[in-house]
Design an enzyme around this catalytic site. Structure first.
Site, PDB file in Angstrom:
ATOM      1  N   SER A 195       0.852  -1.190   0.000  1.00 20.02           N
ATOM      2  CA  SER A 195       0.000   0.000   0.000  1.00 20.02           C
ATOM      3  C   SER A 195       0.888   1.240   0.000  1.00 20.02           C
ATOM      4  O   SER A 195       1.680   1.422  -0.912  1.00 20.02           O
ATOM      5  CB  SER A 195      -0.948  -0.029   1.208  1.00 20.02           C
ATOM      6  OG  SER A 195      -1.845   1.057   1.167  1.00 20.02           O
ATOM      7  N   THR A 196       0.797   2.079   1.024  1.00 19.19           N
ATOM      8  CA  THR A 196       1.559   3.326   1.063  1.00 19.19           C
ATOM      9  C   THR A 196       3.055   3.063   0.912  1.00 19.19           C
ATOM     10  O   THR A 196       3.631   2.273   1.649  1.00 19.19           O
ATOM     11  CB  THR A 196       1.307   4.059   2.395  1.00 19.19           C
ATOM     12  OG1 THR A 196      -0.089   4.178   2.618  1.00 19.19           O
ATOM     13  CG2 THR A 196       1.944   5.440   2.373  1.00 19.19           C
TER      14      THR A 196
ATOM     15  N   HIS B 183      -2.650  -1.094  -3.295  1.00 24.31           N
ATOM     16  CA  HIS B 183      -3.837  -0.283  -3.059  1.00 24.31           C
ATOM     17  C   HIS B 183      -3.810   0.946  -3.954  1.00 24.31           C
ATOM     18  O   HIS B 183      -2.972   1.836  -3.778  1.00 24.31           O
ATOM     19  CB  HIS B 183      -3.912   0.156  -1.590  1.00 24.31           C
ATOM     20  CG  HIS B 183      -4.187  -0.977  -0.651  1.00 24.31           C
ATOM     21  ND1 HIS B 183      -3.892  -0.917   0.687  1.00 24.31           N
ATOM     22  CD2 HIS B 183      -4.726  -2.206  -0.852  1.00 24.31           C
ATOM     23  CE1 HIS B 183      -4.242  -2.055   1.267  1.00 24.31           C
ATOM     24  NE2 HIS B 183      -4.746  -2.850   0.343  1.00 24.31           N
TER      25      HIS B 183
ATOM     26  N   MET C 215      -0.063   1.059   5.210  1.00 28.82           N
ATOM     27  CA  MET C 215      -0.785   1.414   6.435  1.00 28.82           C
ATOM     28  C   MET C 215      -1.921   0.429   6.669  1.00 28.82           C
ATOM     29  O   MET C 215      -2.574  -0.017   5.725  1.00 28.82           O
ATOM     30  CB  MET C 215      -1.344   2.836   6.290  1.00 28.82           C
ATOM     31  CG  MET C 215      -1.945   3.403   7.545  1.00 28.82           C
ATOM     32  SD  MET C 215      -0.655   3.899   8.713  1.00 28.82           S
ATOM     33  CE  MET C 215      -1.667   4.509  10.061  1.00 28.82           C
TER      34      MET C 215
ATOM     35  N   ASP D 134      -4.472  -4.833   6.138  1.00 29.18           N
ATOM     36  CA  ASP D 134      -4.896  -5.657   5.006  1.00 29.18           C
ATOM     37  C   ASP D 134      -3.773  -6.617   4.620  1.00 29.18           C
ATOM     38  O   ASP D 134      -2.628  -6.217   4.468  1.00 29.18           O
ATOM     39  CB  ASP D 134      -5.257  -4.767   3.810  1.00 29.18           C
ATOM     40  CG  ASP D 134      -5.810  -5.564   2.638  1.00 29.18           C
ATOM     41  OD1 ASP D 134      -6.431  -6.621   2.884  1.00 29.18           O
ATOM     42  OD2 ASP D 134      -5.634  -5.129   1.482  1.00 29.18           O
TER      43      ASP D 134
END
Length: 348
Positions: A168-169, A194, A287, A290
Site C-alpha cells: 500500500s503506502t 492499493h 498502512m 490488510d
C-alpha cells in the site's frame, strides 16, 4: 503533535486546510506558503512533519519542488491538486517523485470538498506522518546488480509455483525497486497495490518499461506464468484459481475487504486455497492490516511467507500486523526480497 505545512497558491485553499486540519487535537498547522520557493525558506525554521502541496504554483511547480525536497530534505508529502485525478500522468509523476499520498482537488467547490472529505484528509495526514522516507529515494540503477537470468524465458511454459505481493503506502516505489531486479525467467507474480480505479494500467505500463519481466494490469482469465507480473486493477479484487496445471487470475467486483478494494487479503486467501506450499506471499510497506490474515492462511497452508522489514518500509503497518499474527516466516529488507523470490519453486 503532527506539524503540518501547507504549500498552495490559493489563499482560500490554505485557509480551509488550516481550519480543518488545525481543529484536530493531534495536528498543528505550523505554517503556510504561497509558492515552493517561499516554503523552502521556512522549512528549517518550522520543521514540519508533513507537507500538503499543490502542483500548479508560481515560480516553481509542485513536482519540481517535490523532487528537490526528496533529494535535499525528505519530508512526507501529500500532493493535493486538481491535476492529480485518478490515473493521470501527473499523479503517477508525483508518486514517482516521492509523494506518499495523492488527493485530487476538485476544480470548483474546493471549500465544500475539504469539509466533506475532512475525515479522509485527516487520516491521510496521520498516515503520512508515520511514513519512513529513509532509503526510499534510491532509483533502480543506483542499487545492487539485477539478478541475472538462469536461462532464456519460454513464455508458453506453465509453472506450479506462484508469488503474491501485497502493498500500500510507499508500495509504488518499492515495487519498482523489487520488480526491476527480477530476471526474465522469474516465477510468475500476482500483485495487489492499493490504488483507485483507472490508475493501475498506467502504473503497470511504467513498470513494464523499466523491468526485464512483463508487467501489466491483470485481466480476468489471464495466466500466471514465469516472467510475468499481473497487477490487480484499481477498484476490483484479484484472486487466483487453478486450471489444470496452470494458474489463472480472477478479476471481480465486490464489497471492500479489510476496508480495501482490491484487497491483499482476498488475493492471499485464494492462494492459501489453490496453491498451498507452491506459493510464496510477501507483505510490504503499507498502512493498516490488510493482508495480515490472508498471509497467515497462506503460512498455515504451507506457503513461504515474507515481510518487508521496518527499516526499508515507508509505513510499517501491514508487515507489523502480519508479524504480530505469526503470519511471517522471514522478515527481509527490500534488497533481500528479490533474491528470495526470483526463482522460488523453480526446478534447477
Amino acid at each position: 503533535m503532527i506539524k503540518v505545512m501547507i504549500v498552495d497558491d490559493s489563499a482560500v485553499v490554505r485557509s480551509m486546510l488550516r481550519e480543518q486540519l488545525g481543529s484536530e487535537p493531534d495536528i498543528e498547522v505550523v505554517g503556510v506558503a504561497h509558492d515552493p520557493l517561499f516554503a523552502l525558506q521556512k522549512l528549517d525554521t518550522l520543521c514540519p512533519d508533513v507537507l500538503v502541496v499543490d502542483v500548479e504554483m508560481p515560480r516553481m511547480d509542485g513536482l519540481t519542488f517535490l523532487r528537490q525536497l526528496m533529494q535535499q530534505k525528505p519530508i512526507p508529502t501529500i500532493v493535493f491538486s486538481s491535476l492529480a485525478e485518478q490515473g493521470s500522468a501527473i499523479a503517477l509523476d508525483a508518486m514517482d517523485a516521492g509523494a506518499v499520498a495523492i488527493l485530487c482537488k476538485p476544480g470548483m467547490g474546493v471549500g465544500q470538498f475539504i469539509q466533506e472529505q475532512r475525515a479522509q484528509l485527516v487520516q491521510t495526514v496521520r498516515q503520512a506522518a508515520g511514513a519512513r522516507l529513509r532509503g526510499v529515494g534510491r532509483r533502480a540503477a543506483e542499487s545492487a546488480l539485477v539478478i541475472p537470468p538462469r536461462n532464456a524465458l519460454v513464455v508458453n511454459q506453465t509453472t506450479d509455483a506462484i508469488v503474491a505481493l501485497g502493498t500500500s503506502t510507499g508500495g509504488t516505489r518499492a515495487l519498482e525497486y523489487l520488480l526491476s531486479r527480477l530476471p526474465r525467467d522469474c516465477t510468475g507474480l500476482v500483485i495487489v497495490q492499493h490504488m483507485p480505479a483507472n490508475f493501475t494500467r498506467q502504473f503497470a505500463e511504467r513498470l513494464d518499461a523499466v523491468c526485464a519481466i512483463e508487467v501489466r494490469e491483470a485481466r480476468d482469465g489471464d495466466r500466471v506464468m514465469p516472467g510475468r507480473a499481473l497487477i490487480a486493477p484499481g477498484g476490483l479484487h484479484l484472486s487466483v484459481r487453478r486450471n489444470g496445471a496452470q494458474y489463472q487470475v480472477q478479476v471481480q467486483d465486490g464489497p471492500p475487504v479489510s476496508r480495501h478494494k482490491p484487497s491483499v487479503d482476498v488475493l492471499f486467501r485464494s492462494l492459501a486455497q489453490t496453491a498451498g506450499r507452491n506459493a510464496a506471499g510477501v507483505i510490504m510497506t503499507g498502512m493498516g492490516d490488510d493482508g495480515a490474515r490472508g498471509l497467515k492462511a497462506m503460512r498455515e497452508a504451507g506457503a513461504l511467507t515474507l515481510a518487508q522489514d521496518e527499516a526499508s518500509c515507508v509505513v510499517f503497518g501491514m508487515p507489523k500486523e502480519a508479524i504480530r499474527l505469526g503470519a511471517v516466516e522471514h522478515v527481509c529488507s527490500l534488497d533481500e526480497i528479490p533474491l528470495r523470490i526470483a526463482h522460488f519453486g523453480q526446478k534447477v
